[in-house]
Design a protein around this motif. Structure first.
Motif, PDB file in Angstrom:
ATOM      1  N   LYS A   1      62.790  29.311  54.554  1.00 33.40           N
ATOM      2  CA  LYS A   1      62.648  27.870  54.618  1.00 33.40           C
ATOM      3  C   LYS A   1      61.882  27.524  53.413  1.00 33.40           C
ATOM      4  O   LYS A   1      62.065  26.390  52.627  1.00 33.40           O
ATOM      5  N   SER A   2      60.510  27.693  53.517  1.00 32.63           N
ATOM      6  CA  SER A   2      59.677  27.377  52.465  1.00 32.63           C
ATOM      7  C   SER A   2      59.577  28.214  51.062  1.00 32.63           C
ATOM      8  O   SER A   2      58.929  27.603  50.182  1.00 32.63           O
ATOM      9  N   GLU A   3      60.497  29.131  50.980  1.00 34.61           N
ATOM     10  CA  GLU A   3      60.489  29.958  49.707  1.00 34.61           C
ATOM     11  C   GLU A   3      59.161  30.458  49.532  1.00 34.61           C
ATOM     12  O   GLU A   3      58.679  30.722  48.426  1.00 34.61           O
ATOM     13  N   TYR A   4      58.574  31.149  50.520  1.00 28.45           N
ATOM     14  CA  TYR A   4      56.950  31.503  50.523  1.00 28.45           C
ATOM     15  C   TYR A   4      57.324  33.160  50.427  1.00 28.45           C
ATOM     16  O   TYR A   4      58.142  33.831  51.202  1.00 28.45           O
ATOM     17  N   ILE A   5      56.467  33.666  49.471  1.00 30.67           N
ATOM     18  CA  ILE A   5      56.681  35.238  49.337  1.00 30.67           C
ATOM     19  C   ILE A   5      55.482  35.636  49.145  1.00 30.67           C
ATOM     20  O   ILE A   5      54.856  35.383  48.207  1.00 30.67           O
ATOM     21  N   LEU A   6      55.148  36.835  49.571  1.00 25.74           N
ATOM     22  CA  LEU A   6      53.807  37.489  49.568  1.00 25.74           C
ATOM     23  C   LEU A   6      54.174  39.187  49.430  1.00 25.74           C
ATOM     24  O   LEU A   6      54.970  39.703  50.220  1.00 25.74           O
ATOM     25  N   ILE A   7      53.663  39.758  48.103  1.00 28.66           N
ATOM     26  CA  ILE A   7      53.779  41.156  48.045  1.00 28.66           C
ATOM     27  C   ILE A   7      52.614  41.903  48.356  1.00 28.66           C
ATOM     28  O   ILE A   7      51.478  41.698  47.802  1.00 28.66           O
ATOM     29  N   ILE A   8      52.713  42.766  49.476  1.00 27.54           N
ATOM     30  CA  ILE A   8      51.543  43.527  49.798  1.00 27.54           C
ATOM     31  C   ILE A   8      51.657  44.993  49.249  1.00 27.54           C
ATOM     32  O   ILE A   8      52.758  45.711  49.322  1.00 27.54           O
ATOM     33  N   ASN A   9      50.401  45.607  48.570  1.00 20.48           N
ATOM     34  CA  ASN A   9      50.425  46.770  48.004  1.00 20.48           C
ATOM     35  C   ASN A   9      51.327  47.046  46.897  1.00 20.48           C
ATOM     36  O   ASN A   9      51.833  48.086  46.637  1.00 20.48           O
ATOM     37  N   GLY A  10      51.685  45.856  46.203  1.00 24.86           N
ATOM     38  CA  GLY A  10      52.748  45.789  45.250  1.00 24.86           C
ATOM     39  C   GLY A  10      52.078  45.898  43.637  1.00 24.86           C
ATOM     40  O   GLY A  10      51.090  45.645  43.712  1.00 24.86           O
ATOM     41  N   SER A  11      52.831  46.152  42.855  1.00 19.85           N
ATOM     42  CA  SER A  11      52.465  46.296  41.562  1.00 19.85           C
ATOM     43  C   SER A  11      52.809  44.714  40.774  1.00 19.85           C
ATOM     44  O   SER A  11      53.407  44.240  41.106  1.00 19.85           O
ATOM     45  N   ARG A  12      51.750  44.668  39.507  1.00 20.15           N
ATOM     46  CA  ARG A  12      52.154  43.486  38.888  1.00 20.15           C
ATOM     47  C   ARG A  12      53.560  43.291  38.081  1.00 20.15           C
ATOM     48  O   ARG A  12      54.048  42.192  38.100  1.00 20.15           O
ATOM     49  N   GLU A  13      54.031  44.518  37.915  1.00 17.56           N
ATOM     50  CA  GLU A  13      55.424  44.649  37.258  1.00 17.56           C
ATOM     51  C   GLU A  13      56.362  43.978  38.299  1.00 17.56           C
ATOM     52  O   GLU A  13      57.335  43.224  37.855  1.00 17.56           O
ATOM     53  N   VAL A  14      56.257  44.198  39.594  1.00 18.49           N
ATOM     54  CA  VAL A  14      57.402  43.927  40.523  1.00 18.49           C
ATOM     55  C   VAL A  14      56.889  42.383  40.476  1.00 18.49           C
ATOM     56  O   VAL A  14      58.156  41.557  40.539  1.00 18.49           O
ATOM     57  N   SER A  15      55.858  41.776  40.771  1.00 14.38           N
ATOM     58  CA  SER A  15      55.682  40.555  40.889  1.00 14.38           C
ATOM     59  C   SER A  15      56.210  39.698  39.838  1.00 14.38           C
ATOM     60  O   SER A  15      56.791  38.621  39.934  1.00 14.38           O
ATOM     61  N   ASP A  16      55.794  40.196  38.420  1.00 13.83           N
ATOM     62  CA  ASP A  16      56.311  39.463  37.394  1.00 13.83           C
ATOM     63  C   ASP A  16      57.893  39.394  37.292  1.00 13.83           C
ATOM     64  O   ASP A  16      58.388  38.234  36.908  1.00 13.83           O
ATOM     65  N   ASP A  17      58.329  40.532  37.710  1.00 12.87           N
ATOM     66  CA  ASP A  17      59.792  40.731  37.512  1.00 12.87           C
ATOM     67  C   ASP A  17      60.635  39.617  38.353  1.00 12.87           C
ATOM     68  O   ASP A  17      61.376  39.172  38.119  1.00 12.87           O
ATOM     69  N   LEU A  18      60.003  39.598  39.632  1.00 20.08           N
ATOM     70  CA  LEU A  18      60.569  38.507  40.787  1.00 20.08           C
ATOM     71  C   LEU A  18      60.242  37.121  40.392  1.00 20.08           C
ATOM     72  O   LEU A  18      61.244  36.268  40.280  1.00 20.08           O
ATOM     73  N   LEU A  19      59.153  36.883  39.991  1.00 22.48           N
ATOM     74  CA  LEU A  19      58.843  35.432  39.289  1.00 22.48           C
ATOM     75  C   LEU A  19      59.688  35.039  38.082  1.00 22.48           C
ATOM     76  O   LEU A  19      60.356  34.001  38.219  1.00 22.48           O
ATOM     77  N   LEU A  20      59.951  36.017  37.297  1.00 22.65           N
ATOM     78  CA  LEU A  20      60.867  35.746  35.966  1.00 22.65           C
ATOM     79  C   LEU A  20      62.353  35.507  36.549  1.00 22.65           C
ATOM     80  O   LEU A  20      63.268  34.790  36.051  1.00 22.65           O
ATOM     81  N   TYR A  21      62.550  36.473  37.592  1.00 25.29           N
ATOM     82  CA  TYR A  21      64.097  36.532  37.735  1.00 25.29           C
ATOM     83  C   TYR A  21      64.505  35.049  38.660  1.00 25.29           C
ATOM     84  O   TYR A  21      65.367  34.430  38.409  1.00 25.29           O
ATOM     85  N   GLN A  22      63.599  34.537  39.134  1.00 29.49           N
ATOM     86  CA  GLN A  22      63.642  33.226  39.894  1.00 29.49           C
ATOM     87  C   GLN A  22      63.842  32.116  39.023  1.00 29.49           C
ATOM     88  O   GLN A  22      64.545  31.113  39.103  1.00 29.49           O
ATOM     89  N   GLY A  23      62.958  32.017  37.962  1.00 32.42           N
ATOM     90  CA  GLY A  23      63.133  31.462  36.832  1.00 32.42           C
ATOM     91  C   GLY A  23      62.433  29.888  37.191  1.00 32.42           C
ATOM     92  O   GLY A  23      61.687  29.631  38.266  1.00 32.42           O
ATOM     93  N   VAL A  24      62.764  28.714  36.334  1.00 30.85           N
ATOM     94  CA  VAL A  24      62.286  27.641  36.547  1.00 30.85           C
ATOM     95  C   VAL A  24      63.408  26.714  36.447  1.00 30.85           C
ATOM     96  O   VAL A  24      64.094  26.999  35.528  1.00 30.85           O
ATOM     97  N   SER A  25      63.126  25.438  36.957  1.00 33.27           N
ATOM     98  CA  SER A  25      64.051  24.252  36.758  1.00 33.27           C
ATOM     99  C   SER A  25      63.670  23.265  35.760  1.00 33.27           C
ATOM    100  O   SER A  25      62.661  23.477  34.942  1.00 33.27           O
ATOM    101  N   GLU A  26      64.602  22.675  35.240  1.00 34.86           N
ATOM    102  CA  GLU A  26      64.497  21.471  34.348  1.00 34.86           C
ATOM    103  C   GLU A  26      62.992  20.570  34.981  1.00 34.86           C
ATOM    104  O   GLU A  26      62.271  20.458  34.164  1.00 34.86           O
ATOM    105  N   LYS A  27      62.995  20.128  36.155  1.00 34.24           N
ATOM    106  CA  LYS A  27      62.176  19.434  36.910  1.00 34.24           C
ATOM    107  C   LYS A  27      60.880  20.422  36.700  1.00 34.24           C
ATOM    108  O   LYS A  27      59.713  19.682  36.332  1.00 34.24           O
ATOM    109  N   ASP A  28      60.987  21.462  37.049  1.00 31.57           N
ATOM    110  CA  ASP A  28      59.529  22.322  36.893  1.00 31.57           C
ATOM    111  C   ASP A  28      59.074  22.199  35.345  1.00 31.57           C
ATOM    112  O   ASP A  28      57.830  21.936  35.278  1.00 31.57           O
ATOM    113  N   ILE A  29      59.866  22.253  34.529  1.00 35.18           N
ATOM    114  CA  ILE A  29      59.152  22.297  33.041  1.00 35.18           C
ATOM    115  C   ILE A  29      58.880  20.678  32.782  1.00 35.18           C
ATOM    116  O   ILE A  29      58.044  20.779  32.236  1.00 35.18           O
ATOM    117  N   LYS A  30      59.565  19.802  33.200  1.00 31.90           N
ATOM    118  CA  LYS A  30      59.273  18.358  32.869  1.00 31.90           C
ATOM    119  C   LYS A  30      58.021  17.962  33.693  1.00 31.90           C
ATOM    120  O   LYS A  30      57.171  17.398  33.044  1.00 31.90           O
TER     121      LYS A  30
END
Length: 225
Positions: free
Chosen positions: A177-206
Motif C-alpha cells: 500500500k505504501s510502496e515501502y521496501i527494505l533490503i536486509i543483508n543486500g548489496s548496493r548493486e541490488v538496491s541501485d538496480d531496483l531504484l533505477l528500475y522503478q524510475g521517476v515520474s514527471e511529477k517527481d522531476i518537477k
C-alpha cells in the motif's frame, strides 16, 4: 506517486547505510553544498526522462531477475516492518511531541527523545486499521559487502541470530500500500538496480522529490549522468 524506499541493515544492529526515496527520507547522504546540489539537480531534471513503473511491476521484476522466493517473516520481524512502515508513511496516526525549534539544546533534545514514544506506538498499532499488505522475499546468494566483512572466518564463532535469514541470503521486505521496501543483508548493486528500475515520474522531476534526488544521485554514482 508513492516513493521507493530502500535501506541496508546490519543483522541485529542499526542500519548501516540507507538510501531513502520516500517523502520522509533524509538526503544527507548526498554530501554537497546546497549550491552544488541545486546545480546538479537542475542538470539532472533536464536530462532525465520520466520512466516510472508501478510497485507491482517492481515486485514482478524482483521475482523474475533475482529468482526471489516468498519468505515468511518471524512475528517480531513482521512487527518491526509494520512499525517502520507506520513511522515512515503513516505517522499521522501517532501521538508525537511538539516539534523542536531551531538549534535545540542538549537538554531539549534529551527531553524530546524521552517523550517520543512513536516507535512503541507504531509497534502496537493494528496493521488492519491501515489495510497494510506486508510481504517478504528471499534472494539466495546475494549478500552485502558489510556482511562479507563481518562474517567470522571460523563458522563455530558465529553468534546465534534471532533473524530467519542466512549470511548468504538477502531479504527484501515490502509493504504494497505504501510502496515501502527494505533490503536486509543486500548489496548496493541490488538496491541501485531496483531504484533505477522503478524510475521517476514527471511529477517527481518537477517537484524534485526525494525519490528523484535518490534516482539522480544513483545515476551519478554509476557514471550514467
Amino acid at each position: 506517486m508513492k516513493n521507493l524506499n530502500i535501506n541496508f541493515k546490519k543483522k541485529n544492529k542499526a542500519r548501516a547505510f540507507g538510501i531513502i526515496g520516500g517523502g520522509d527520507g533524509s538526503t544527507s547522504i548526498f554530501i554537497a553544498k546546497k549550491e552544488e546540489q541545486d546545480k546538479f539537480l537542475s542538470y539532472a531534471a533536464e536530462n532525465i526522462i520520466p520512466c516510472n513503473r508501478t510497485f507491482k511491476q517492481l515486485e514482478d521484476y524482483l521475482i523474475e531477475k533475482y529468482n526471489a522466493i516468498p519468505h515468511t517473516l518471524l512475528p517480531h520481524e513482521l512487527n518491526i516492518l509494520k512499525a517502520n512502515v507506520i513511522l515512515n508513511r503513516f505517522d499521522y496516526v501517532l501521538d508525537k511531541p511538539l516539534p523542536l525549534g531551531e538549534n535545540p539544546t542538549r537538554k531539549e533534545l534529551k527531553a524530546y527523545v524521552e517523550q517520543d514514544t512513536s516507535f512503541f506506538q507504531a509497534k502496537e498499532y493494528p496493521a488492519e486499521k491501515l489495510g497494510l499488505e506486508m510481504k517478504a522475499y528471499r534472494l539466495h546468494g546475494i549478500e552485502s559487502e558489510i556482511s562479507k566483512e563481518n562474517k567470522p572466518r571460523d563458522k563455530s564463532q558465529s553468534a546465534v541470530r534471532i533473524s530467519s535469514y542466512t549470511d548468504e541470503d538477502a531479504i527484501v521486505e515490502m509493504e504494497m500500500k505504501s510502496e515501502y521496501i527494505l533490503i536486509i543483508n543486500g548489496s548496493r548493486e541490488v538496491s541501485d538496480d531496483l531504484l533505477l528500475y522503478q524510475g521517476v515520474s514527471e511529477k517527481d522531476i518537477k517537484e524534485r522529490t526525494n525519490r528523484f534526488i535518490a534516482y539522480a544521485y544513483t545515476l551519478k554514482h554509476m557514471g550514467k549522468l
